[in-house]
Design an enzyme around this catalytic site. Structure first.
Site, PDB file in Angstrom:
ATOM      1  N   SER A 185     -30.419  15.772 -93.581  1.00 34.46           N
ATOM      2  CA  SER A 185     -31.716  15.205 -93.952  1.00 34.46           C
ATOM      3  C   SER A 185     -32.675  16.338 -94.274  1.00 34.46           C
ATOM      4  O   SER A 185     -32.530  17.459 -93.759  1.00 34.46           O
ATOM      5  CB  SER A 185     -32.276  14.374 -92.790  1.00 34.46           C
ATOM      6  N   TYR A 211     -34.439  13.950 -83.684  1.00 35.58           N
ATOM      7  CA  TYR A 211     -33.748  13.761 -84.959  1.00 35.58           C
ATOM      8  C   TYR A 211     -33.923  15.003 -85.838  1.00 35.58           C
ATOM      9  O   TYR A 211     -32.956  15.510 -86.413  1.00 35.58           O
ATOM     10  CB  TYR A 211     -34.300  12.538 -85.666  1.00 35.58           C
TER      11      TYR A 211
END
Length: 267
Positions: free
Chosen positions: A149, A162
């Site tokens: 990501s 995350y």
């Protein structure tokens, strides 16, 4: 060594929905037989199985959590038994998060970090370790694609655990690219916002629409990714990027460039 299996093979984790499902189908259409892994969404995994079979692929559907090393080894063993000990591609797509704002420190605890790292980082490593002999048996054609990501490179995302997990995945990608060459290529894709159910489930429909509008207004290309956009990049890294390894491919509509004013008269 290589086997006589007539088609290339791929294992996609978290392939019941979203990017994983689109990737499994994209690889099937490219001529790959596919192991579709899922943790909870069996009905949707079966739907992807049917679509991949319609595309001509031999398909295995296997439930398992990548956070469990025994499950990872079971997935690799199922692929080895079905396809003669060879695996051409591993796509580490399974991932989880919690949605916590920058000031929501009380929503984050040790368990949240451990749970997210257990899937996103440790789980990906365990899958690599389990599948490595199969990938090395692909005659120099083995490859790994990690679904990371922009959170890992820009330091923004759904939550601190995350963000940190995707940064760790990016570093692991670079390390593996060095250590597994020349027999296995290793790359990562780093999407920005993806218009999948994952965001809606995390922040609700209204929050999703607001975030999407903000994202599209702040990126040079003015759009968010679809699952199919990300899958296309993954399939290219698997099947078309023969000389590419150690890349962290940004799929963020230019978000990493930062906001910049348009020149007068520019189109």
């Amino acid at each position: 060594m290589t086997t006589n299996h007539p088609r290339k093979t791929a294992l996609v984790t978290g392939a019941g929905t979203g990017v994983g499902a689109a990737t499994a189908l994209g690889l099937a259409r490219r001529g790959y037989d596919v192991l579709v892994n899922y943790s909870k969404s069996e009905r949707e995994a079966r739907e992807i199985e049917a679509a991949c079979r319609e595309a001509g692929a031999d398909v295995l559907v296997v439930q398992g959590s990548v956070a469990d090393d025994a499950d990872c080894r079971r997935l690799a063993a199922a692929a080895a038994e079905r396809w003669g000990g060879r695996l051409d591609a591993l796509v580490n797509n399974a991932g989880i998060s919690v949605f916590a704002g920058d000031a929501a420190w009380d929503a984050l605890d040790v368990e949240a970090f451990q749970r997210i790292y257990g899937v996103n980082v440790i789980g990906s490593f365990q899958m690599v370790r389990a599948c490595l002999p199969l990938l090395q048996a692909a005659g120099g054609e083995g490859c790994i694609v990690n679904v990371s990501s922009v959170a890992g490179s820009l330091g923004i995302g759904s939550s601190v655990p995350y963000i940190a997990s995707k940064g760790a995945m990016n570093s692991m990608t670079l390390h593996l690219a060095r250590t597994l060459a020349p027999t296995v290529r290793v790359n990562a894709v780093c999407p920005g916002m993806i218009t999948t159910r994952w965001f809606v489930d995390g922040i609700g429909q209204q929050g999703f629409e607001k975030m999407k509008a903000q994202y599209e207004g702040a990126t040079p290309l003015g759009r968010a990714c679809t699952a199919e956009d990300v899958a296309e990049a993954i399939v290219w890294l698997v099947d078309g990027a023969r000389t590419v390894t150690g890349e962290l491919l940004q799929l963020d509509a230019g978000m990493h460039l930062g906001a910049a004013p348009r020149l007068a008269g520019a189109r």
